[in-house]
Design a protein around this motif. Structure first.
Motif, PDB file in Angstrom:
ATOM      1  N   LEU A  71       0.831  -1.206   0.000  1.00  0.00           N
ATOM      2  CA  LEU A  71       0.000   0.000   0.000  1.00  0.00           C
ATOM      3  C   LEU A  71       0.867   1.258   0.000  1.00  0.00           C
ATOM      4  CD1 LEU A  71      -2.810  -1.181   2.430  1.00  0.00           C
ATOM      5  CD2 LEU A  71      -3.034  -0.781  -0.038  1.00  0.00           C
ATOM      6  N   ALA A  84       2.086   2.110  -3.329  1.00  0.00           N
ATOM      7  CA  ALA A  84       1.022   2.727  -4.132  1.00  0.00           C
ATOM      8  C   ALA A  84       0.643   4.117  -3.609  1.00  0.00           C
ATOM      9  CB  ALA A  84      -0.201   1.817  -4.138  1.00  0.00           C
ATOM     10  N   ILE A 107      -0.685   4.796  -0.596  1.00  0.00           N
ATOM     11  CA  ILE A 107      -1.950   4.707   0.142  1.00  0.00           C
ATOM     12  C   ILE A 107      -1.648   4.493   1.626  1.00  0.00           C
ATOM     13  CG2 ILE A 107      -4.125   3.443   0.416  1.00  0.00           C
ATOM     14  CD1 ILE A 107      -3.771   2.536  -2.537  1.00  0.00           C
ATOM     15  N   CYS A 110      -2.461   3.441   5.461  1.00  0.00           N
ATOM     16  CA  CYS A 110      -3.327   2.420   6.031  1.00  0.00           C
ATOM     17  C   CYS A 110      -3.191   2.417   7.545  1.00  0.00           C
ATOM     18  CB  CYS A 110      -3.033   1.035   5.457  1.00  0.00           C
ATOM     19  SG  CYS A 110      -1.454   0.313   5.909  1.00  0.00           S
ATOM     20  N   VAL A 160      -8.295   2.584   5.026  1.00  0.00           N
ATOM     21  CA  VAL A 160      -7.584   3.368   4.016  1.00  0.00           C
ATOM     22  C   VAL A 160      -8.422   4.593   3.671  1.00  0.00           C
ATOM     23  CG1 VAL A 160      -6.446   1.302   3.073  1.00  0.00           C
ATOM     24  CG2 VAL A 160      -8.606   2.099   2.070  1.00  0.00           C
ATOM     25  N   SER A 217     -10.977   6.827   2.121  1.00  0.00           N
ATOM     26  CA  SER A 217     -12.163   6.330   1.414  1.00  0.00           C
ATOM     27  C   SER A 217     -12.070   6.542  -0.091  1.00  0.00           C
ATOM     28  CB  SER A 217     -13.437   6.953   1.976  1.00  0.00           C
ATOM     29  OG  SER A 217     -13.435   8.343   1.800  1.00  0.00           O
ATOM     30  N   GLU A 218     -11.460   7.624  -0.519  1.00  0.00           N
ATOM     31  CA  GLU A 218     -11.365   7.894  -1.954  1.00  0.00           C
ATOM     32  C   GLU A 218     -10.347   6.990  -2.654  1.00  0.00           C
ATOM     33  OE1 GLU A 218      -8.435  10.673   0.051  1.00  0.00           O
ATOM     34  OE2 GLU A 218     -10.480   9.999   0.473  1.00  0.00           O
ATOM     35  N   ARG A 219      -9.571   6.230  -1.893  1.00  0.00           N
ATOM     36  CA  ARG A 219      -8.565   5.319  -2.461  1.00  0.00           C
ATOM     37  C   ARG A 219      -8.944   3.850  -2.258  1.00  0.00           C
ATOM     38  NH1 ARG A 219      -3.314   7.733  -2.590  1.00  0.00           N
ATOM     39  NH2 ARG A 219      -2.878   6.153  -4.153  1.00  0.00           N
ATOM     40  N   GLU A 254     -10.868   1.573  -3.831  1.00  0.00           N
ATOM     41  CA  GLU A 254     -10.774   0.640  -4.962  1.00  0.00           C
ATOM     42  C   GLU A 254      -9.321   0.400  -5.345  1.00  0.00           C
ATOM     43  OE1 GLU A 254     -13.093  -1.299  -6.182  1.00  0.00           O
ATOM     44  OE2 GLU A 254     -14.542  -0.416  -4.809  1.00  0.00           O
ATOM     45  N   GLN A 255      -8.493   1.438  -5.301  1.00  0.00           N
ATOM     46  CA  GLN A 255      -7.073   1.261  -5.606  1.00  0.00           C
ATOM     47  C   GLN A 255      -6.410   0.383  -4.545  1.00  0.00           C
ATOM     48  OE1 GLN A 255      -4.685   4.825  -5.716  1.00  0.00           O
ATOM     49  NE2 GLN A 255      -2.957   3.767  -6.651  1.00  0.00           N
ATOM     50  N   ALA A 256      -6.795   0.562  -3.281  1.00  0.00           N
ATOM     51  CA  ALA A 256      -6.247  -0.274  -2.209  1.00  0.00           C
ATOM     52  C   ALA A 256      -6.640  -1.737  -2.424  1.00  0.00           C
ATOM     53  CB  ALA A 256      -6.722   0.218  -0.844  1.00  0.00           C
ATOM     54  N   THR A 293      -4.605  -3.184  -5.212  1.00  0.00           N
ATOM     55  CA  THR A 293      -3.220  -3.362  -4.761  1.00  0.00           C
ATOM     56  C   THR A 293      -3.096  -4.620  -3.912  1.00  0.00           C
ATOM     57  OG1 THR A 293      -2.799  -0.972  -4.830  1.00  0.00           O
ATOM     58  CG2 THR A 293      -1.348  -2.298  -3.420  1.00  0.00           C
TER      59      THR A 293
END
Length: 137
Positions: free
Chosen positions: A93, A96, A98, A100, A113, A115-117, A119-121, A124
């Protein structure tokens, strides 16, 4: 102690799942009546009682927060004595970009993580799991 301790098996079967909703971290006085807050997690610190709450509950009770998170549960039953799982997923993470925040439950690890990330989290974490699968023979 129950749960998986083998790091390779943990990574291969971690199965990250996104829980619905948004979550926030709040701090209240140690003697605060929390009975109506339905905290997801709590931890007593010297500065007060840290709570993870749904955003709706925090807003309804006028509690302050500055971090809105998505909650990802790793479905693998990880042992509390397992070594390397947190380091592995937090490094992925971090790579990337992000942040956590991790809460270990008896059965599962829970990752908060931005909230706006979310889907990326998830992607990953799924990529980390896939990369940990053994090569076909």
């Amino acid at each position: 102690m129950s749960g998986e301790t083998n790091l390779a098996r943990l990574l291969q079967s971690m199965t990250p799942q996104l829980n619905p909703g948004q979550y926030v971290f709040c701090c209240v006085a140690a003697d605060h009546d929390c009975s109506a807050l339905q905290a997801v997690a709590s931890l007593r610190e010297a500065e007060g009682l840290s709570l993870v709450l749904t955003r709706e509950v925090a807003d309804a009770h006028g509690l302050r927060y500055d971090y809105v998170a998505a909650w990802i549960t790793l479905e693998v039953h990880s042992s509390l004595a397992a070594v390397g799982l947190t380091a592995s997923f937090s490094a992925a993470l971090a790579q990337a970009g992000i942040s956590c925040n991790v809460v270990a439950g008896f059965h599962h690890d829970h990752i908060f993580v931005p909230s706006e990330r979310a889907e990326q989290a998830l992607s990953t974490l799924r990529a980390l799991s896939a990369a940990s699968m053994p090569e076909p023979v």
